[in-house]
Design a protein around this motif. Structure first.
Motif, PDB file in Angstrom:
ATOM      1  N   VAL A 436       0.842  -1.209   0.000  1.00  0.00           N
ATOM      2  CA  VAL A 436       0.000   0.000   0.000  1.00  0.00           C
ATOM      3  C   VAL A 436       0.868   1.247   0.000  1.00  0.00           C
ATOM      4  O   VAL A 436       2.018   1.230   0.444  1.00  0.00           O
ATOM      5  CB  VAL A 436      -0.934   0.110   1.239  1.00  0.00           C
ATOM      6  N   VAL A 481      -4.443   5.462   3.930  1.00  0.00           N
ATOM      7  CA  VAL A 481      -4.258   4.661   2.707  1.00  0.00           C
ATOM      8  C   VAL A 481      -4.843   5.464   1.550  1.00  0.00           C
ATOM      9  O   VAL A 481      -6.042   5.729   1.525  1.00  0.00           O
ATOM     10  CB  VAL A 481      -4.985   3.302   2.800  1.00  0.00           C
ATOM     11  N   ASP A 484      -4.331   1.548  -2.671  1.00  0.00           N
ATOM     12  CA  ASP A 484      -4.372   0.235  -2.039  1.00  0.00           C
ATOM     13  C   ASP A 484      -3.899  -0.863  -2.988  1.00  0.00           C
ATOM     14  O   ASP A 484      -3.467  -0.587  -4.112  1.00  0.00           O
ATOM     15  CB  ASP A 484      -5.760  -0.044  -1.424  1.00  0.00           C
TER      16      ASP A 484
END
Ligand SMILES: O=C(O)C[C@H](O)C(=O)O
Ligand code: SF4
Length: 511
Positions: A436, A481, A484
């Motif tokens: 990520v 995040v 992803d």
């Protein structure tokens, strides 16, 4: 002039560690406009915390203390050679005291001079005036926002906006485009200085000079005042938001200046400055060099407000995931864009020099399951001779785009932390390998420095402090995040949406 050097030292410390009141006001106003609980509102609240911490710790607001640029006005007959020597000595001292990062790098060898002194650094401009006092102004503009400066040569064709001609409306389009192309990479929300005219060099200089205007002043030129107001009203409709997370506020200030040009040239130069808009100035007694007055209202005049507890609780809906390094592929695959990740355990810094090196060399430490932090910190040694982290926010990640995907796969890295997002090649590697991209808040260098509890070691000191690979024991490092392992990228989405929004400004306004 026995106090001149000390006064300049104080100016440097104040500029690097304490945002002036006019800049704080613009940030507070932005906070009031963002809805509580959104990513942009949370980021602005971290930014406000960071401003408070920097003031309190007397430590750099952002680890990138930029290209120290001084503009000195002095009475006729003042000894500029002596002043220059003392400015240089004050810069070296402030660097030694960790108020400035070691930021002067040999362009060919990459060697860091270690004290911010070198060919072309610091930048010092002198100008005489007829007042019987000295004025010294300083701007510390970091590299990430400097990379987002842009110069247009009119007439031209602009993505989303069509033709930009040699007139006020063409200039309007250039400025909107400049805000769009910066996205979040210059640590938006930003301030822009615009220079109309000049040649390529003086145009940029004029743009940078606009950044010395107080954020709340009014342009005396009526046409330019209207243009500034138009830009402030409309640039925020692009929806780029703080750090490019989407939101109501993308631009905090716009100042436009004009000068004559050559008949054949028509430049519009834009200097983009991050929210960490560090500029201050002092007036000095010409006999002693002592400070008589500060040029901008100081930070203390406007304490940054703390968030209402209610606003913080709304963020409770956001999914928060605590991860201990090394991280497994399974843990990574569960993360989605928008999740907040809290990292504990060892983390390694790495930026331009390291990424280039790792392409065809081994890593000195095992990076399987590791987290790489795109960061060039300010470091110092404590009384026992141990390294401590003094300031450590993220750097712009896109510079590592040519390397990142390959390096993730080669070493088994599971998370990369930086700011501004990365491109398609990295996104593909995240998906293929199971990794990520985490976006930290650019400029929040004090806030993140607190998460580094211990320096476990360092490799590649020969790259210089910012580029070395620091091994840091980490506790509670929070990041979002934004890319992803399922092919989603918030950055790609915001860029596309803002490109579509840019098209609403295609029709002429100033005719
Ligand atoms: O060099 C840095 O630490 C950060 C830089 O200012 C950036 O915005 O990328
Ligand atoms: S990291 Fe962000 S806040 Fe710091 S100098 Fe770079 S652009 Fe400015």
């Amino acid at each position: 002039m026995q106090h001149f050097q000390e006064s300049i030292y104080q100016l440097i410390v104040e500029t690097s560690t304490n945002l002036p009141a006019d800049v704080r006001e613009a940030i507070q106003a932005a906070r009031a406009r963002e809805d509580a609980g959104t990513r942009s509102a949370l980021s602005l609240s971290t930014i406000a915390d960071n401003i408070r911490m920097a003031e309190c710790n007397v430590s750099p607001i952002c680890q990138d203390t930029g290209m120290p640029t001084f503009i000195v006005h002095c009475p006729v007959g003042a000894n500029q050679i002596e002043m220059k020597k003392q400015i240089i000595a004050a810069v070296a001292q402030a660097t030694k005291d960790s108020k400035l990062r070691t930021n002067s790098v040999d362009s060919l060898t990459g060697a860091n001079s270690g004290d911010n002194i070198g060919p072309g650094t610091p930048v010092i401009h002198f100008e005489q005036w007829e007042r019987n006092e000295i004025e010294a102004k300083l701007i510390l503009k970091g590299g990430g926002c400097e990379n987002k400066n842009i110069q247009y040569s009119l007439p031209t064709e602009l993505e989303g906006l069509g033709k930009a001609g040699r007139d006020l409306d063409g200039i309007r389009k250039c400025i909107l485009h400049a805000v769009y192309q910066a996205q979040g990479q210059g640590c938006s929300a930003g301030f822009i200085g615009v220079g109309i005219g000049g040649d390529r060099t003086t145009g940029y200089e004029l743009a940078k000079h606009q950044l010395f205007r107080a954020a709340d002043d009014v342009n005396p030129n009526d046409e330019l005042r209207k243009l500034e107001e138009y830009i402030m009203d409309n640039a925020n409709k692009l929806g780029i938001g703080t750090m490019g997370f989407g939101g109501q506020v993308t631009l905090l200030g716009c100042k436009v200046g004009v000068m004559n040009r050559l008949p054949a040239s028509f430049f519009v130069s834009v200097a983009y400055n991050c929210w960490a808009f560090r500029r201050q100035g002092v007036l000095l007694d010409p006999a002693t060099g002592a400070i008589t007055k500060w040029a901008y209202r100081k930070g203390e005049e406007l304490p940054m407000q703390k968030d209402e507890p209610a606003a913080a609780s709304e963020s409770g809906e956001r999914r928060e995931v605590v991860l201990q390094t090394p991280i497994s592929e399974e843990q990574i695959r569960q993360l989605r864009v928008g999740d907040v990740v809290i990292i504990n355990g060892p983390m390694h810094t790495g930026r331009d020099a390291l990424h280039k090196y790792l392409m065809d060399h081994d890593s000195p430490v095992d990076l399987n399951g590791a987290v790489i932090y795109h960061c060039g910190p300010v470091m110092a040694k404590d009384a026992e001779g141990n390294w401590v982290v003094k300031a450590a926010g993220p750097t712009t990640s896109i510079r590592e785009e040519p390397y990142q995907g390959d390096i993730i796969k080669k070493f088994g890295i599971r998370a990369v932390i930086g700011k501004g997002g990365m491109g398609a090649k990295t996104l593909k590697a995240l998906q293929e390998h199971g990794a990520v991209y985490l976006n930290a808040i650019g400029g929040a260098a004090q806030y993140y420095a607190e998460c580094f509890k211990k320096v476990e070691g360092v490799d590649f000191m020969e790259f210089g402090i910012p580029e070395a690979m620091w091994h840091l024991q980490t506790e509670g490092f929070a990041a979002i995040v934004t890319m992803d392992s399922h092919g989603n990228s918030l950055h790609a989405d915001v860029e596309q949406e803002s490109r579509e929004k840019l098209a609403q400004f295609k029709e002429p306004v100033f005719v």
